[in-house]
Design a protein around this motif. Structure first.
Motif, short mmCIF file in Angstrom:
data_model
loop_
_atom_site.label_atom_id
_atom_site.label_comp_id
_atom_site.label_asym_id
_atom_site.label_seq_id
_atom_site.Cartn_x
_atom_site.Cartn_y
_atom_site.Cartn_z
N ASN A 157 -1.08 5.21 -4.01
CA ASN A 157 -0.17 4.48 -2.92
C ASN A 157 -0.39 5.61 -1.47
O ASN A 157 -0.80 6.91 -2.06
CB ASN A 157 1.15 4.55 -3.41
CG ASN A 157 1.20 3.56 -4.60
OD1 ASN A 157 0.76 2.57 -4.60
ND2 ASN A 157 2.18 3.74 -5.44
N PHE A 158 -0.12 4.96 -0.55
CA PHE A 158 -0.01 5.81 0.63
C PHE A 158 1.04 6.99 0.34
O PHE A 158 2.00 6.78 -0.13
CB PHE A 158 0.29 5.17 1.86
CG PHE A 158 -0.82 4.39 2.52
CD1 PHE A 158 -2.13 4.38 2.01
CD2 PHE A 158 -0.54 3.44 3.33
CE1 PHE A 158 -3.36 3.83 2.36
CE2 PHE A 158 -1.66 2.43 3.58
CZ PHE A 158 -2.84 2.78 3.37
N GLY A 159 0.75 8.26 1.03
CA GLY A 159 1.79 9.14 1.06
C GLY A 159 1.63 10.04 -0.29
O GLY A 159 2.47 11.12 -0.72
N GLU A 160 0.79 9.84 -1.20
CA GLU A 160 0.66 10.72 -2.47
C GLU A 160 -0.33 11.63 -2.42
O GLU A 160 -0.65 12.33 -3.29
CB GLU A 160 0.22 9.70 -3.65
CG GLU A 160 1.52 8.82 -3.85
CD GLU A 160 1.17 7.65 -4.93
OE1 GLU A 160 0.02 7.52 -5.44
OE2 GLU A 160 1.99 7.00 -5.43
N GLY A 161 -0.90 12.01 -1.24
CA GLY A 161 -1.88 13.10 -0.97
C GLY A 161 -3.32 12.97 -1.18
O GLY A 161 -4.16 13.86 -1.09
N TYR A 162 -3.64 11.61 -1.53
CA TYR A 162 -5.00 11.05 -1.84
C TYR A 162 -5.79 11.10 -0.58
O TYR A 162 -7.23 11.05 -0.61
CB TYR A 162 -5.05 10.09 -2.76
CG TYR A 162 -4.78 10.62 -4.11
CD1 TYR A 162 -5.56 11.00 -5.10
CD2 TYR A 162 -3.49 10.33 -4.37
CE1 TYR A 162 -5.31 11.20 -6.58
CE2 TYR A 162 -3.15 10.53 -5.84
CZ TYR A 162 -3.93 11.29 -6.68
OH TYR A 162 -3.59 11.64 -7.88
N MET B 187 0.88 -1.13 -0.05
CA MET B 187 -0.06 0.08 -0.04
C MET B 187 0.73 1.24 -0.07
O MET B 187 0.46 2.37 -0.35
CB MET B 187 -1.05 0.11 1.12
CG MET B 187 -2.25 -0.83 1.13
SD MET B 187 -2.89 -0.57 -0.50
CE MET B 187 -3.26 1.13 -0.64
N ALA B 188 1.94 0.99 0.47
CA ALA B 188 2.99 2.24 0.48
C ALA B 188 3.64 2.37 -0.78
O ALA B 188 4.61 3.28 -1.07
CB ALA B 188 4.07 2.10 1.67
N GLY B 189 3.29 1.62 -1.86
CA GLY B 189 3.88 1.57 -3.15
C GLY B 189 5.18 0.48 -3.56
O GLY B 189 5.37 0.41 -4.67
N ASP B 190 5.40 -0.28 -2.82
CA ASP B 190 6.43 -1.19 -3.18
C ASP B 190 5.90 -2.67 -3.70
O ASP B 190 4.47 -3.00 -3.49
CB ASP B 190 7.22 -1.96 -1.87
CG ASP B 190 8.22 -0.97 -1.75
OD1 ASP B 190 8.53 0.20 -2.54
OD2 ASP B 190 9.13 -1.33 -0.66
N ILE C 140 -6.76 8.22 0.99
CA ILE C 140 -7.46 7.20 0.96
C ILE C 140 -7.95 6.40 2.09
O ILE C 140 -7.13 6.32 2.80
CB ILE C 140 -6.92 6.26 -0.28
CG1 ILE C 140 -5.94 5.34 0.09
CG2 ILE C 140 -6.94 7.11 -1.54
CD1 ILE C 140 -5.38 4.29 -0.72
#
Ligand SMILES: Cc1ncc(C[n+]2csc(CCOP(=O)(O)OP(=O)(O)O)c2C)c(N)n1
Ligand code: SF4
Lengths: 383, 283
Positions: free
Chosen positions: A217-222, A69-72, A224
């Protein structure tokens, strides 16, 4: 191609993961999968990624889902007892649509079973182990090089469909050493990303044309919200029958509609075959030998190898059953895939089991004997 | 002035409110203390992820306007570990209940502390399983009533703070829903610690715990917290005999209970060295 190397199936799996862009692995050691974790512990930091040995299988599954979820791109590997422990969070990944790859290098069960012995007894656990309804993608390699390729494919499917993908291995292939050349570069499916901004009304679980959502992904400002509760396009839980039905249906349909594209099988000696063996994983290697030997004796037998185990190759088996006089399913268990083959064959021909569950893999002669028995039973009107 | 006082409102998803907690429930107080601590430390909604388990308290993640993830029962710390290791630049806050953290998630809690990943874990301790209707938790006081302990709990109780410290957490604090400002400070200081920070927040659950344990109202539960908590400095001055007596009366220390000297590397910093040694830095 890289220089040829002598490599184990488990090592090839780790190499495939790295090539596919996996940068996070959380694991808990268990035979016969441990070499995958060991190889990842070595390779990941060399590629700027992270390996973490968690306190148990549940924790490692949780950690990879968080990292995903953090993008990896993420992977985890285990064997039967660990796989059972992960089931709750495999369901979570299916419901929350988190891309992840989980390797199950099967060993004999139930329970702690026979830790170091080969088996193919988790086929149904892979499909039905979690609670509730969701589809499953599972791939099953038969060689070291194919383990590399299918690991790449598993990562790509996970990313493309935002779903857990199980690489179903067995000890025979996991511990097999072969000379392999690996490609310098592989095709990788990138992480899906939002097509709309928040201001444009982005909804994290709104499906795209292919029914798969583009979750930020988490940390992209959405900002969610992700949950394992049944949710609507906004990602928030809804206790309505309509939303629940729609959500569960979409999870299935996003895979169902591409099933033909993702179901892979291979045929050997099938052009004029009157009898077929269906097999997968390490057992298919033995079955290949058996069929080849019998062809040399002039017998019209062939092999159909399942590469994609789930979704099941229904159409291919149905067609096969319409062409041959009998099918023998060789598998290292008390009988699992045989039920699927019977279902798909729709009674067009006899489907018999060649099962084994005594810690040993098949010898070619054993499968040959069962093929001969099938032929004489069918010809004698006994099957 | 009124607007200023409500500046924290932007941290909530207005379309998700009102919340589903019972009237008088303490969960909202702790949730607000968390966002005020976030504001105080200048952390933003874009760089903070809220991770929760399952339970009444864990519902908070749905109300908070950040990237949020409501995980499975007991598994918040593993998920948070993955998030933090994948994106060290994010500020990761874990919300967990007493059952979530110390029963089903007990092993993850211990190992989260041991690993010293830079997380801030806030345990909402209502001494009971709220969501499932009042079953005993590992933090139900001995003799306390619960649906699964109708004659009073026989199980011994965890001291989650002592456990966290023993397991290697580098910041351990306790406060209560009565001491809102103090609670906010304890959480804010937890954000300062680069490593595993654990804050136990005592909350009242009038519905599942209070009713069954002779608390007439939520206010009475808050008063109980006021009367039974002792500031750490005062607690430390008590002689051992007096401490024993205080514990016997149900008293407990609040405040910063433990902080490491700061010399220990958090997991991420330690792992950076691994990447360096492996030759993967800058990749
Ligand atoms: C694997 C699993 N077991 C049990 C449950 C049921 N369950 C939901 S919340 C909960 C306990 C909640 O208690 P606590 O963590 O103290 O949180 P509270 O509701 O009191 O805030 C339980 C047992 C579950 N969701 N998943
Ligand atoms: S049951 Fe208790 S913890 Fe849950 S919402 Fe009600 S008061 Fe709060």
């Amino acid at each position: 191609m890289t220089k040829a190397r002598l490599m184990q199936g488990n090592e090839a799996c780790a190499e495939g993961a790295i090539a596919a862009g996996v940068r996070f692995f959380a694991g808990y050691p268990i035979t016969p999968s441990t070499e995958i974790a060991e190889a990842m512990a070595k390779l990941l930091p060399q590629h700027g990624g992270k390996f973490v040995q968690m306190e148990d299988e549940i924790a490692s599954m949780g950690a990879i889902l968080g990292a995903a979820m953090a993008g990896d791109k993420v992977m985890d590997a285990t064997s039967g007892p660990g796989f059972s422990l992960k089931q709750e969070l495999i369901g979570y990944a299916a419901c929350a649509e988190i891309p992840c790859v989980l390797v199950d290098v099967q060993r004999v069960g139930p329970s702690t079973g026979q830790p170091t012995a080969p088996s193919q007894g988790d086929v149904m656990q892979v499909r039905w182990g979690t609670h509730g309804d969701h589809p499953m993608i599972s791939l099953c390699p038969w060689s070291v090089r194919e383990t590399f390729d299918l690991t790449v494919q598993a990562v790509n499917y996970a990313e493309r469909f935002r779903t857990p993908v199980i690489l179903l291995m067995d000890e025979m292939v996991g511990h097999l050493r072969e000379r392999v050349e690996l490609p310098e570069k592989v095709e990788v499916y990138p992480r899906r990303s939002p097509k709309k901004s928040r201001a444009e009304g982005y909804q994290p679980f709104e499906p795209d044309e292919d029914l798969v959502p583009n979750v930020a992904n988490f940390g992209e400002g959405y900002h969610i919200h992700v949950t394992g509760l049944i949710h609507d396009d906004t990602g928030f839980p809804v206790g309505s029958p309509t939303v629940t039905e729609k959500a569960i249906k979409r999870l299935h349909e996003k895979i169902d509609r591409v099933a033909e594209e993702i179901i892979h099988t291979e045929s050997y000696f099938m052009e004029d075959a009157e009898y077929a063996v269906v097999a997968f994983g390490g057992t298919a290697r033995t079955a290949y030998e058996s069929v080849k030997n019998m062809r040399e004796q002039g017998m019209k037998v062939g092999l159909v190898r399942l590469i994609t185990i789930w979704p099941f190759a229904d159409k291919i088996i149905e067609e096969l059953a319409g062409k041959v006089k009998g099918i023998l399913v060789a598998e290292l268990n008390y009988g699992q895939v045989v039920h699927e083959v019977r279902r798909a064959a729709k009674g067009q021909c006899p489907v018999l089991l060649c099962g084994k569950y005594n810690m040993k893999s098949f010898e070619p002669v054993e499968i040959e004997a069962e093929i001969e028995k099938m032929i004489s039973d069918v010809e004698g009107g006994r099957a | 002035m009124a607007e200023l006082e409500r500046s924290y409102e932007k941290y909530f998803r207005q379309n998700r409110l009102p919340h589903l907690w019972c009237p008088g429930c303490g969960n909202g107080i702790v949730m607000k203390a968390i966002v005020q601590a976030i504001e105080k430390k200048g952390l933003t909604q874009d760089n903070t992820v809220i991770v929760s388990g399952i339970g009444c308290s864990s519902r908070a993640s749905g109300y908070m306007d950040f990237d949020t993830i409501h995980t499975a029962h007991g598994r918040a710390i593993p998920f948070a570990t993955g998030i933090k290791l994948a994106r060290p630049e994010l500020n990761v806050v874990v919300i967990t209940g007493d059952g979530d953290c110390t029963a089903i998630g007990g092993n993850h809690f211990i190992h989260g502390c041991r690993r010293n990943v830079d997380l801030t874990v806030v345990l909402f301790n209502n001494n009971i399983y709220g969501m499932t209707g009042g079953q005993a938790s590992p933090m139900t006081p001995m003799g306390g009533k619960a649906t699964t302990a109708p004659y009073g709990s026989v199980d011994r109780t965890f001291d989650a703070c002592a456990l966290a410290e023993a397991a290697g957490a580098t910041y351990v604090a306790r406060s209560t829903a009565f001491h809102v400002q103090h609670l906010t400070d304890m959480i804010a200081k937890g954000f300062d610690n680069k490593g595993f920070s654990f804050i136990e927040a005592m909350v009242q659950c009038p519905t599942a715990f209070g009713r069954r344990n002779k608390f007439k109202s939520p206010a009475e539960m808050l008063k109980w917290m006021r009367d039974h908590s002792v500031m750490k400095a005062a607690w430390d001055k008590l002689e051992d005999v007096k401490k024993g007596e205080a514990i016997g009366q149900g008293k407990f220390p609040i405040g910063l209970l433990y902080e490491s000297s700061g010399s220990e590397l958090d997991y991420d910093a330690a792992y950076d060295q691994v990447i360096e040694r492996a030759g993967g830095a800058g990749k």
